[in-house]
Design a protein around this motif. Structure first.
Motif, PDB file in Angstrom:
ATOM      1  N   HIS A   1       0.993  -0.889  -0.110  1.00  0.00           N
ATOM      2  CA  HIS A   1       0.149   0.023   0.139  1.00  0.00           C
ATOM      3  C   HIS A   1       1.174   1.277   0.180  1.00  0.00           C
ATOM      4  O   HIS A   1       2.284   1.433   0.644  1.00  0.00           O
ATOM      5  CB  HIS A   1      -0.870  -0.010   1.498  1.00  0.00           C
ATOM      6  CG  HIS A   1      -1.818   1.048   0.946  1.00  0.00           C
ATOM      7  ND1 HIS A   1      -2.373   2.274   1.509  1.00  0.00           N
ATOM      8  CD2 HIS A   1      -3.072   0.960   0.781  1.00  0.00           C
ATOM      9  CE1 HIS A   1      -3.128   3.055   1.463  1.00  0.00           C
ATOM     10  NE2 HIS A   1      -4.166   1.813   0.571  1.00  0.00           N
TER      11      HIS A   1
ATOM     12  N   LYS B   1      -2.682  -1.059  -7.361  1.00  0.00           N
ATOM     13  CA  LYS B   1      -4.656  -0.535  -8.156  1.00  0.00           C
ATOM     14  C   LYS B   1      -3.616  -0.025  -9.077  1.00  0.00           C
ATOM     15  O   LYS B   1      -2.692   0.648  -9.157  1.00  0.00           O
ATOM     16  CB  LYS B   1      -4.695   0.896  -7.154  1.00  0.00           C
ATOM     17  CG  LYS B   1      -5.916  -0.557  -6.138  1.00  0.00           C
ATOM     18  CD  LYS B   1      -6.734   0.969  -5.395  1.00  0.00           C
ATOM     19  CE  LYS B   1      -7.080   0.984  -4.364  1.00  0.00           C
ATOM     20  NZ  LYS B   1      -6.177   0.995  -3.408  1.00  0.00           N
TER      21      LYS B   1
ATOM     22  N   ASP C   1      -2.042  -9.547   3.939  1.00  0.00           N
ATOM     23  CA  ASP C   1      -2.647  -8.024   4.080  1.00  0.00           C
ATOM     24  C   ASP C   1      -3.140  -6.908   3.543  1.00  0.00           C
ATOM     25  O   ASP C   1      -3.876  -7.973   2.080  1.00  0.00           O
ATOM     26  CB  ASP C   1      -1.630  -7.752   5.250  1.00  0.00           C
ATOM     27  CG  ASP C   1      -2.190  -6.772   6.385  1.00  0.00           C
ATOM     28  OD1 ASP C   1      -2.396  -7.166   7.092  1.00  0.00           O
ATOM     29  OD2 ASP C   1      -1.965  -5.613   5.903  1.00  0.00           O
ATOM     30  N   ILE C   2      -3.362  -6.418   3.126  1.00  0.00           N
ATOM     31  CA  ILE C   2      -3.365  -5.185   2.203  1.00  0.00           C
ATOM     32  C   ILE C   2      -2.987  -5.473   1.197  1.00  0.00           C
ATOM     33  O   ILE C   2      -2.192  -4.832   1.362  1.00  0.00           O
ATOM     34  CB  ILE C   2      -3.864  -3.240   3.387  1.00  0.00           C
ATOM     35  CG1 ILE C   2      -5.233  -3.587   4.373  1.00  0.00           C
ATOM     36  CG2 ILE C   2      -4.540  -2.389   2.426  1.00  0.00           C
ATOM     37  CD1 ILE C   2      -4.951  -2.678   5.024  1.00  0.00           C
ATOM     38  N   GLY C   3      -3.008  -5.495  -0.245  1.00  0.00           N
ATOM     39  CA  GLY C   3      -2.931  -5.362  -1.037  1.00  0.00           C
ATOM     40  C   GLY C   3      -2.273  -6.530  -1.276  1.00  0.00           C
ATOM     41  O   GLY C   3      -1.887  -6.468  -2.268  1.00  0.00           O
TER      42      GLY C   3
ATOM     43  N   THR D   1      -9.907 -15.103   8.958  1.00  0.00           N
ATOM     44  CA  THR D   1      -9.938 -13.491   9.424  1.00  0.00           C
ATOM     45  C   THR D   1     -11.563 -12.885   9.607  1.00  0.00           C
ATOM     46  O   THR D   1     -12.012 -12.864  10.652  1.00  0.00           O
ATOM     47  CB  THR D   1      -9.250 -12.592   8.897  1.00  0.00           C
ATOM     48  OG1 THR D   1      -8.033 -12.774   8.556  1.00  0.00           O
ATOM     49  CG2 THR D   1      -8.872 -11.185   9.651  1.00  0.00           C
TER      50      THR D   1
ATOM     51  N   VAL E   1     -11.243  -9.041   4.831  1.00  0.00           N
ATOM     52  CA  VAL E   1     -11.569  -9.467   6.160  1.00  0.00           C
ATOM     53  C   VAL E   1     -13.077  -9.100   6.230  1.00  0.00           C
ATOM     54  O   VAL E   1     -14.147 -10.054   6.469  1.00  0.00           O
ATOM     55  CB  VAL E   1     -10.573  -8.293   7.110  1.00  0.00           C
ATOM     56  CG1 VAL E   1     -11.909  -8.704   8.415  1.00  0.00           C
ATOM     57  CG2 VAL E   1      -9.717  -8.843   6.956  1.00  0.00           C
TER      58      VAL E   1
ATOM     59  N   SER F   1     -17.421  -0.487   2.868  1.00  0.00           N
ATOM     60  CA  SER F   1     -16.864   1.168   2.683  1.00  0.00           C
ATOM     61  C   SER F   1     -15.180   0.227   1.857  1.00  0.00           C
ATOM     62  O   SER F   1     -15.021  -0.556   1.893  1.00  0.00           O
ATOM     63  CB  SER F   1     -16.751   1.719   3.582  1.00  0.00           C
ATOM     64  OG  SER F   1     -15.382   1.178   4.102  1.00  0.00           O
ATOM     65  N   ASP F   2     -15.197   1.187   1.040  1.00  0.00           N
ATOM     66  CA  ASP F   2     -13.889   1.769   0.352  1.00  0.00           C
ATOM     67  C   ASP F   2     -13.127   3.226   0.845  1.00  0.00           C
ATOM     68  O   ASP F   2     -13.781   4.324   1.712  1.00  0.00           O
ATOM     69  CB  ASP F   2     -13.236   0.303  -0.969  1.00  0.00           C
ATOM     70  CG  ASP F   2     -13.949   1.213  -1.812  1.00  0.00           C
ATOM     71  OD1 ASP F   2     -14.094   2.968  -1.642  1.00  0.00           O
ATOM     72  OD2 ASP F   2     -14.313   0.789  -3.143  1.00  0.00           O
TER      73      ASP F   2
ATOM     74  N   ARG G   1     -14.928   0.246  -7.858  1.00  0.00           N
ATOM     75  CA  ARG G   1     -15.034   0.693  -7.023  1.00  0.00           C
ATOM     76  C   ARG G   1     -16.265   0.738  -5.733  1.00  0.00           C
ATOM     77  O   ARG G   1     -17.270  -0.241  -7.219  1.00  0.00           O
ATOM     78  CB  ARG G   1     -15.105   2.532  -6.758  1.00  0.00           C
ATOM     79  CG  ARG G   1     -13.754   2.982  -7.795  1.00  0.00           C
ATOM     80  CD  ARG G   1     -12.319   2.297  -7.374  1.00  0.00           C
ATOM     81  NE  ARG G   1     -12.363   3.019  -6.072  1.00  0.00           N
ATOM     82  CZ  ARG G   1     -11.117   2.506  -5.446  1.00  0.00           C
ATOM     83  NH1 ARG G   1     -10.188   1.331  -5.568  1.00  0.00           N
ATOM     84  NH2 ARG G   1     -11.277   2.599  -3.845  1.00  0.00           N
TER      85      ARG G   1
ATOM     86  N   CYS H   1     -13.294  -2.927  10.073  1.00  0.00           N
ATOM     87  CA  CYS H   1     -12.635  -4.079   8.795  1.00  0.00           C
ATOM     88  C   CYS H   1     -11.474  -3.268   7.776  1.00  0.00           C
ATOM     89  O   CYS H   1     -11.403  -4.438   6.825  1.00  0.00           O
ATOM     90  CB  CYS H   1     -13.174  -4.796   8.413  1.00  0.00           C
ATOM     91  SG  CYS H   1     -14.501  -5.801   9.325  1.00  0.00           S
TER      92      CYS H   1
ATOM     93  N   THR I   1      -8.705  -0.470   8.433  1.00  0.00           N
ATOM     94  CA  THR I   1      -7.380  -0.229   8.019  1.00  0.00           C
ATOM     95  C   THR I   1      -7.364   0.323   9.649  1.00  0.00           C
ATOM     96  O   THR I   1      -8.343   0.743  10.081  1.00  0.00           O
ATOM     97  CB  THR I   1      -7.216   0.622   6.692  1.00  0.00           C
ATOM     98  OG1 THR I   1      -4.916   1.475   7.134  1.00  0.00           O
ATOM     99  CG2 THR I   1      -7.260   2.233   6.955  1.00  0.00           C
TER     100      THR I   1
ATOM    101  N   ALA J   1     -10.062  -4.939  11.497  1.00  0.00           N
ATOM    102  CA  ALA J   1      -8.645  -4.614  11.409  1.00  0.00           C
ATOM    103  C   ALA J   1      -7.517  -4.453  12.264  1.00  0.00           C
ATOM    104  O   ALA J   1      -7.705  -4.716  13.275  1.00  0.00           O
ATOM    105  CB  ALA J   1      -8.718  -2.940  10.491  1.00  0.00           C
TER     106      ALA J   1
ATOM    107  N   ASN K   1      -8.904 -10.626  15.380  1.00  0.00           N
ATOM    108  CA  ASN K   1      -8.936 -10.984  13.816  1.00  0.00           C
ATOM    109  C   ASN K   1      -8.009 -11.940  13.954  1.00  0.00           C
ATOM    110  O   ASN K   1      -7.781 -12.021  12.759  1.00  0.00           O
ATOM    111  CB  ASN K   1      -8.313  -9.442  13.603  1.00  0.00           C
ATOM    112  CG  ASN K   1      -7.131  -8.664  14.069  1.00  0.00           C
ATOM    113  OD1 ASN K   1      -6.382  -9.279  14.145  1.00  0.00           O
ATOM    114  ND2 ASN K   1      -6.894  -7.755  13.233  1.00  0.00           N
TER     115      ASN K   1
ATOM    116  N   GLY L   1      -7.044 -15.125  11.618  1.00  0.00           N
ATOM    117  CA  GLY L   1      -6.405 -15.226  10.113  1.00  0.00           C
ATOM    118  C   GLY L   1      -5.330 -15.983  10.450  1.00  0.00           C
ATOM    119  O   GLY L   1      -4.576 -16.902   9.863  1.00  0.00           O
TER     120      GLY L   1
END
Ligand code: NDP
Length: 444
Positions: free
Chosen positions: A96, A134, A166-168, A209, A241, A260-261, A287, A317, A319, A343, A369, A372
């Motif tokens: 990220h 992304k 994890d993220i990404g 998770t 998650v 959400s994002d 999106r 969930c 960040t 998160a 969490n 995971g």
């Protein structure tokens, strides 16, 4: 000053430019006060807090890769191996643009306690890069992952350090990194978890998770005479998650009203359509604003706002630092009964205190969490034993681990007269096991 305050002051002096790391250390150390003060001389003599807050090693490296236009690009890679007192280092890799040493250190520090809570033999670590997957082509993502692993492979191994996602970093990135490790080392080993099912992955890892988060939420509510059935649940995020938290919440009879994002959030009073979310996020990587094309009754809003919606249970969930004091006030005003973190460190210290002071049941991410990494631990066991367990076997073990974590942190808090303070309970229970192992092993 007390030993604990001295060490905190020292760490603050040493790392003024690492706010997330300082926040995580402060949150943990402050809740350990009753434990430390009971036996301060021993902990001081053993330098326990200094050893817990200083990683075993921090590896920072250049990651050069070539984009589709033929240009050389460079990102920074990190692996912070925090503590291996109770097992090989274990913790995810995050891709990220916001990744820096402070974030990786905070995550690795928290991971040590989390892994201890699972009851499995895993130490704490974290890694990542400021690379943003992304908008990159498949070839660019592969090129980056291969270059990242070309350096990382020098420091990891099935009995040394076993990273995960994890993220990404999902199944695609893990696959590319596993392939590169295998080419360089010539060894097919369980060096990463979250692998594809055809090459050593575990069933239920993808869901772990999110499902684990709901298993502990279910147990928490059950032990307070409530259930999830019919409850309105607000979830932030729409990644790994969040999606599987929403899936299990729905299976347990709750109604998930928000997701959400990083660009905005949706409100769907009838309960989120998960097939639509999975298509948008898992298949099209698009999106969340597109959700209103699937459900005309839903609303889409730009920016933040998930916590303004009336709900009984809130599950952050996405960040770190995404639920602030004002959000906590809105949740309390709307009658929330439980906030359970999916998160890592999504709730600020001030917001956590406000929720606790207002009678909201609050479980910190390092406990809630942990599903995971628990299933990652089960993936390691299957790899070592050359076994493949069924989805039901893994899911049952996951549920038992999460229920045990709840009772473990509940009892740890009660032992120090802090009934219902699950933040303290998680920190104390995680701390006791790691410190016991560290002090038994001498100066290391
Ligand atoms: P994903 O990358 O799958 O999803 C992350 C989600 O959060 C996306 O919807 C993303 O939106 C959103 N998000 C990310 N950064 C921000 C931001 N700065 N502001 C607002 N929204 C943001 O990650 P995971 O679901 O795997 O991880 C989510 C959290 O859970 C992290 O804190 C992670 O450390 C933690 N965690 C994950 C585990 C796992 O097994 N995956 C295990 C334990 C903890 P967008 O797509 O727009 O960026």
């Amino acid at each position: 000053m007390s030993y604990l305050k001295d060490v905190l002051a020292d760490i603050n002096r040493k790392y003024p430019y690492q706010p997330e790391f300082l926040q995580a250390v402060r949150e943990v150390f402050e809740t350990l006060e009753p434990v430390i003060s009971k036996n301060e001389d021993f902990y001081k003599k053993e330098a326990v807090l200094e050893r817990l807050a200083e990683p075993d090693r921090q590896i920072i490296f250049r990651v050069p890769w070539v984009d589709d236009a033929g240009n050389m690009r460079v990102n920074t890679g990190y692996r912070v191996q925090f503590n291996n007192a109770i097992g090989p280092y274990k913790g995810g890799i995050r891709f990220h643009p916001s990744v820096n040493l402070s974030i990786i250190k905070f995550l690795g520090f928290e991971q040590t306690f989390k892994n201890s809570l699972t009851g499995l033999p895993m130490g704490g670590a974290k890694g990542g890069s400021d690379f943003d997957p992304k908008g990159k082509s498949e070839r660019e993502v592969m090129s980056f992952c291969q270059s990242f692993m070309t350096e990382l492979c020098k420091y990891i191994g099935a009995d040394i350090d076993v990273p995960a996602g994890d993220i990404g970093v999902g199944a695609r990135e893990i696959g590319y990194m596993f392939g590169q490790f295998k080419r360089i080392k010539g060894s097919f080993e369980g060096v990463l978890t979250g692998k594809g099912l055809s090459y050593g992955g575990s069933l239920a890892r993808k869901e772990a998770t999110g499902y684990g988060l709901l298993y502990i939420t279910d147990e928490l509510l059950r032990c307070h005479g409530m259930s999830l059935a019919g409850r309105r649940v607000a979830i932030s995020g729409a990644g790994n998650v969040a999606i599987y938290a929403a899936e299990k919440a729905t299976q347990l009879g709750a109604v998930v009203v928000t997701m959400s994002d990083s660009t905005g959030w949706i409100y769907d009073p009838q309960g989120v359509d998960l097939a639509a979310i999975k298509e948008i996020k898992e298949i099209r990587r698009a999106r969340i604003s597109e959700y209103i094309n699937y459900r005309s009754t839903a609303e889409y809003h730009e920016g933040r706002g998930v916590w303004s919606v009336k709900c009984d249970v809130a599950l952050p969930c996405a960040t770190q630092n995404e639920l602030f004091l004002d959000d906590a006030k809105a949740l309390v005003a709307n009658g929330v009964v439980a906030v359970v973190e999916g998160a890592n460190m999504p709730t600020t210290i001030e917001a956590t205190k406000y929720l606790q002071e207002n009678g909201v049941l609050f479980v910190p991410g390092k406990a809630s969490n942990a599903g995971g990494v628990a299933v990652s631990g089960l993936e390691m066991s299957q790899n070592s034993g050359r076994l493949s367990w069924t989805f039901e076997e893994v899911d049952t073990k996951l549920r038992n681990i999460m229920v045990n974590i709840y009772h473990n942190i509940e009892t740890a808090a009660a032992r120090y007269g802090m009934e219902g303070n699950y933040v303290a309970g998680a920190n104390i229970a995680g701390f006791e096991k790691v410190v016991n192992a560290m002090t038994a092993q001498g100066a290391c």
